[in-house]
Design an enzyme around this catalytic site. Structure first.
Site, PDB file in Angstrom:
ATOM      1  N   THR A  58       4.520   3.932   0.223  1.00  0.00           N
ATOM      2  CA  THR A  58       4.973   3.279  -1.005  1.00  0.00           C
ATOM      3  C   THR A  58       4.578   4.103  -2.223  1.00  0.00           C
ATOM      4  OG1 THR A  58       4.762   1.100   0.001  1.00  0.00           O
ATOM      5  CG2 THR A  58       4.751   1.170  -2.402  1.00  0.00           C
ATOM      6  N   ALA A 100       8.615  -0.063  -1.824  1.00  0.00           N
ATOM      7  CA  ALA A 100       7.948  -1.134  -1.094  1.00  0.00           C
ATOM      8  C   ALA A 100       7.861  -0.811   0.390  1.00  0.00           C
ATOM      9  CB  ALA A 100       8.709  -2.445  -1.276  1.00  0.00           C
ATOM     10  N   CYS A 101       6.821  -1.333   1.001  1.00  0.00           N
ATOM     11  CA  CYS A 101       6.618  -1.183   2.434  1.00  0.00           C
ATOM     12  C   CYS A 101       5.760  -2.350   2.892  1.00  0.00           C
ATOM     13  CB  CYS A 101       5.914   0.144   2.717  1.00  0.00           C
ATOM     14  SG  CYS A 101       5.491   0.390   4.449  1.00  0.00           S
ATOM     15  N   PRO A 102       6.087  -2.978   4.015  1.00  0.00           N
ATOM     16  CA  PRO A 102       5.296  -4.118   4.473  1.00  0.00           C
ATOM     17  C   PRO A 102       3.830  -3.753   4.734  1.00  0.00           C
ATOM     18  CG  PRO A 102       7.065  -3.625   6.042  1.00  0.00           C
ATOM     19  CD  PRO A 102       7.198  -2.683   4.895  1.00  0.00           C
ATOM     20  N   ILE A 103       3.591  -2.532   5.158  1.00  0.00           N
ATOM     21  CA  ILE A 103       2.212  -2.096   5.379  1.00  0.00           C
ATOM     22  C   ILE A 103       1.658  -1.550   4.072  1.00  0.00           C
ATOM     23  CG2 ILE A 103       0.717  -0.529   6.652  1.00  0.00           C
ATOM     24  CD1 ILE A 103       2.747  -0.800   8.975  1.00  0.00           C
TER      25      ILE A 103
END
Length: 57
Positions: A16, A8-11
């Site tokens: 990811t 997971a990655c916010p961007i």
């Protein structure tokens, strides 16, 4: 052996998916079954709900 994981990655534009692909590649090289959930900019893919219960690790 069945392995599940999440990347997971916010961007969530590239890292990811790169991480998930590399983990799946290493598992395949070792003969393990693997499923990776990805959580990124386009949402969640390959949800692990049922897979978590049957995973070895």
């Amino acid at each position: 052996m069945k392995i599940v994981g999440a990347a997971a990655c916010p961007i969530g534009v590239a890292h990811t998916y790169i991480a998930a692909e590399n983990i799946e590649k290493v598992c395949k090289e070792h003969g393990y079954e693997c499923k990776m959930e990805t959580q990124g900019a386009i949402g969640m893919e390959n949800e692990l709900e049922e897979d978590i219960e049957t995973a070895d690790w």
